[in-house]
Motif scaffolding. Structure first.
Motif, PDB file in Angstrom:
ATOM      1  N   LEU A 128       3.176  10.334 -15.464  1.00 55.93           N
ATOM      2  CA  LEU A 128       4.340  10.269 -14.589  1.00 55.93           C
ATOM      3  C   LEU A 128       3.930  10.091 -13.126  1.00 55.93           C
ATOM      4  CD1 LEU A 128       7.407  10.425 -14.353  1.00 55.93           C
ATOM      5  CD2 LEU A 128       7.203  12.921 -14.187  1.00 55.93           C
ATOM      6  N   GLY A 129       2.843  10.739 -12.728  1.00 60.63           N
ATOM      7  CA  GLY A 129       2.379  10.638 -11.356  1.00 60.63           C
ATOM      8  C   GLY A 129       1.770   9.299 -11.002  1.00 60.63           C
ATOM      9  N   ASN A 130       1.669   8.403 -11.992  1.00 58.11           N
ATOM     10  CA  ASN A 130       1.149   7.056 -11.754  1.00 58.11           C
ATOM     11  C   ASN A 130       2.235   5.994 -11.709  1.00 58.11           C
ATOM     12  OD1 ASN A 130      -1.961   6.565 -11.699  1.00 58.11           O
ATOM     13  ND2 ASN A 130      -1.681   8.245 -13.149  1.00 58.11           N
ATOM     14  N   VAL A 131       3.465   6.325 -12.096  1.00 54.09           N
ATOM     15  CA  VAL A 131       4.523   5.317 -12.190  1.00 54.09           C
ATOM     16  C   VAL A 131       4.820   4.703 -10.829  1.00 54.09           C
ATOM     17  CG1 VAL A 131       6.941   4.893 -12.735  1.00 54.09           C
ATOM     18  CG2 VAL A 131       5.557   6.317 -14.247  1.00 54.09           C
ATOM     19  N   LEU A 132       5.151   5.515  -9.846  1.00 54.61           N
ATOM     20  CA  LEU A 132       5.521   4.996  -8.528  1.00 54.61           C
ATOM     21  C   LEU A 132       4.321   4.402  -7.782  1.00 54.61           C
ATOM     22  CD1 LEU A 132       8.078   7.755  -7.448  1.00 54.61           C
ATOM     23  CD2 LEU A 132       8.568   5.473  -8.362  1.00 54.61           C
ATOM     24  N   PRO A 133       3.164   5.075  -7.741  1.00 54.94           N
ATOM     25  CA  PRO A 133       2.003   4.436  -7.110  1.00 54.94           C
ATOM     26  C   PRO A 133       1.596   3.141  -7.807  1.00 54.94           C
ATOM     27  CG  PRO A 133       1.612   6.779  -7.390  1.00 54.94           C
ATOM     28  CD  PRO A 133       2.860   6.447  -8.154  1.00 54.94           C
ATOM     29  N   VAL A 187       0.844  -1.196   0.000  1.00 56.76           N
ATOM     30  CA  VAL A 187       0.000   0.000   0.000  1.00 56.76           C
ATOM     31  C   VAL A 187       0.879   1.245   0.000  1.00 56.76           C
ATOM     32  CG1 VAL A 187      -1.830   1.267   1.186  1.00 56.76           C
ATOM     33  CG2 VAL A 187      -1.775  -1.235   1.307  1.00 56.76           C
ATOM     34  N   CYS A 188       0.525   2.184  -0.862  1.00 57.81           N
ATOM     35  CA  CYS A 188       1.225   3.462  -0.980  1.00 57.81           C
ATOM     36  C   CYS A 188       0.299   4.587  -0.526  1.00 57.81           C
ATOM     37  CB  CYS A 188       1.651   3.688  -2.428  1.00 57.81           C
ATOM     38  SG  CYS A 188       2.190   5.373  -2.840  1.00 57.81           S
ATOM     39  N   VAL A 189       0.789   5.433   0.382  1.00 61.26           N
ATOM     40  CA  VAL A 189       0.114   6.681   0.731  1.00 61.26           C
ATOM     41  C   VAL A 189       1.011   7.802   0.235  1.00 61.26           C
ATOM     42  CG1 VAL A 189      -0.805   8.140   2.565  1.00 61.26           C
ATOM     43  CG2 VAL A 189      -1.017   5.650   2.731  1.00 61.26           C
ATOM     44  N   GLY A 190       0.648   8.375  -0.897  1.00 59.56           N
ATOM     45  CA  GLY A 190       1.508   9.326  -1.576  1.00 59.56           C
ATOM     46  C   GLY A 190       1.475  10.707  -0.964  1.00 59.56           C
ATOM     47  N   GLY A 191       2.426  11.530  -1.405  1.00 56.16           N
ATOM     48  CA  GLY A 191       2.533  12.884  -0.895  1.00 56.16           C
ATOM     49  C   GLY A 191       2.847  13.886  -1.983  1.00 56.16           C
ATOM     50  N   VAL A 192       4.112  13.968  -2.400  1.00 57.39           N
ATOM     51  CA  VAL A 192       4.518  14.963  -3.396  1.00 57.39           C
ATOM     52  C   VAL A 192       3.993  14.577  -4.778  1.00 57.39           C
ATOM     53  CG1 VAL A 192       6.573  15.514  -2.042  1.00 57.39           C
ATOM     54  CG2 VAL A 192       6.749  13.888  -3.927  1.00 57.39           C
ATOM     55  N   GLY A 193       4.195  15.452  -5.744  1.00 59.61           N
ATOM     56  CA  GLY A 193       3.561  15.309  -7.046  1.00 59.61           C
ATOM     57  C   GLY A 193       3.836  14.018  -7.786  1.00 59.61           C
ATOM     58  N   CYS A 209      -5.263   8.204   6.772  1.00 65.31           N
ATOM     59  CA  CYS A 209      -5.419   7.226   5.701  1.00 65.31           C
ATOM     60  C   CYS A 209      -4.728   5.917   6.068  1.00 65.31           C
ATOM     61  CB  CYS A 209      -4.846   7.783   4.402  1.00 65.31           C
ATOM     62  SG  CYS A 209      -4.901   6.652   2.996  1.00 65.31           S
ATOM     63  N   ALA A 210      -3.519   6.002   6.601  1.00 66.21           N
ATOM     64  CA  ALA A 210      -2.784   4.796   6.989  1.00 66.21           C
ATOM     65  C   ALA A 210      -3.518   4.031   8.078  1.00 66.21           C
ATOM     66  CB  ALA A 210      -1.381   5.187   7.466  1.00 66.21           C
ATOM     67  N   SER A 265      -3.080   2.155  -3.766  1.00 67.44           N
ATOM     68  CA  SER A 265      -2.422   3.447  -3.589  1.00 67.44           C
ATOM     69  C   SER A 265      -3.459   4.527  -3.303  1.00 67.44           C
ATOM     70  CB  SER A 265      -1.602   3.825  -4.829  1.00 67.44           C
ATOM     71  OG  SER A 265      -2.423   3.936  -5.978  1.00 67.44           O
ATOM     72  N   HIS A 266      -3.020   5.511  -2.518  1.00 63.41           N
ATOM     73  CA  HIS A 266      -3.909   6.591  -2.099  1.00 63.41           C
ATOM     74  C   HIS A 266      -3.217   7.926  -2.302  1.00 63.41           C
ATOM     75  CE1 HIS A 266      -6.615   3.742   0.029  1.00 63.41           C
ATOM     76  NE2 HIS A 266      -5.489   3.085   0.260  1.00 63.41           N
ATOM     77  N   TRP A 267      -3.962   8.886  -2.820  1.00 58.72           N
ATOM     78  CA  TRP A 267      -3.508  10.276  -2.890  1.00 58.72           C
ATOM     79  C   TRP A 267      -4.726  11.168  -3.006  1.00 58.72           C
ATOM     80  CZ3 TRP A 267      -3.898  14.801  -5.541  1.00 58.72           C
ATOM     81  CH2 TRP A 267      -2.982  15.804  -5.201  1.00 58.72           C
TER      82      TRP A 267
END
Length: 268
Positions: free
Chosen positions: A127-132, A113-119, A158-159, A138-140
């Motif tokens: 590009l903003g979908n590669v890492l999540p 599970v990813c809880v994203g932050g920066v762009g 969220c976590a 994934s959550h943002w």
């Protein structure tokens, strides 16, 4: 790590853009009580970042290349993809047969599970979908972004929901990219205004803000079983150092980062 993986939950918390000197200064002066309580000896380890901006550094870390100890190596790694001739893969390294650690842990039965932050985690473009996209979940949302004065509180909430919704026997790999330290951060410094701009002092105030709420994240991650936690910066940033501002550049304040790993013992 071959004993840890499969037994414990795992947390990777990146304090995006955190400078090593600021982290050390605040820990030494008692301004990080919640983080310092878990740092071995109450101090940060000095390391070298694998990249000088978020995207590059996280691609490396998800491939198993966490920040490297700031002393001559080679230094055995915690995680590594199976790779012939790797000098930093040792007997205690968790070796995975996948292109990245996230997939390697998923293959071992972890919920990733990813809880994203920066762009780079905002899922608002290719590009903003590669890492999540490396994660099963994934959550943002804008409340997690660099523009939000309450970003870390929202990420922790969220976590907490993620953890609460998991079956008890499901192992979890949770990644949180804390955006609060990244520019703009002026609003974390009492009395500062937009016109004041970001500074080393507001950067420090943002780290104190994270410390006030990180205990909730640690409590959630240790609520079901022991958790192995990695807390690290991905790179630093410049505030006029030798004329430089920002990151994605080769200054020492960008390449030198604080790092720590430790166990969070279960609270039940």
């Amino acid at each position: 790590m071959n004993e840890v993986v499969g037994r414990d939950d795992l947390l990777l918390l990146t304090l995006d853009t955190l400078r090593y000197d600021v982290a050390v200064e605040l820990a030494a002066t008692g301004r990080l009580p919640n983080l310092s309580a878990h740092l071995p000896g109450g101090t940060w380890e000095q390391r070298h970042a694998p990249g000088n901006f978020t995207y590059a550094s996280h691609q490396a870390m998800f491939a198993g290349f966490l920040p490297t100890p700031a002393s001559p190596g080679p230094h055995p790694r915690l995680f590594a993809a199976r790779f012939a001739g790797s000098e930093s893969t040792a007997g205690r390294t968790f070796v995975f047969d996948a292109p990245d650690l996230v997939a390697g842990l998923a293959a071992r039965g972890y919920r990733t599970v990813c809880v994203g932050g920066v762009g780079f985690f905002n899922k608002q473009g290719a590009l903003g979908n590669v890492l999540p996209g490396l994660f099963q979940e994934s959550h943002w949302e804008p409340a997690f972004s660099v523009a939000s004065p309450t970003s870390f509180e929202a990420q922790v909430e969220c976590a907490e929901k993620v953890v609460s919704q998991l079956p008890p026997d499901q192992r979890l790999f949770l990644f949180v990219n804390a955006s609060a330290l990244h520019q703009p951060n002026w609003f974390h410094l009492p009395g500062a205004t937009r016109e004041s701009g970001d500074s080393r002092a507001s950067h420090a105030a943002a780290l104190e803000y994270i410390d006030r709420h990180v205990g909730r994240l640690f409590d959630a991650m240790s609520s079901r079983r022991r958790c192995f936690a990695i807390v690290s910066s991905d790179h630093g940033t410049a505030y006029g150092d030798d004329g430089y501002t920002g990151h994605r550049l080769g200054h020492d304040c960008v390449w030198t980062v604080p790092y720590s790993h430790f166990f969070l013992e279960p609270t039940t």
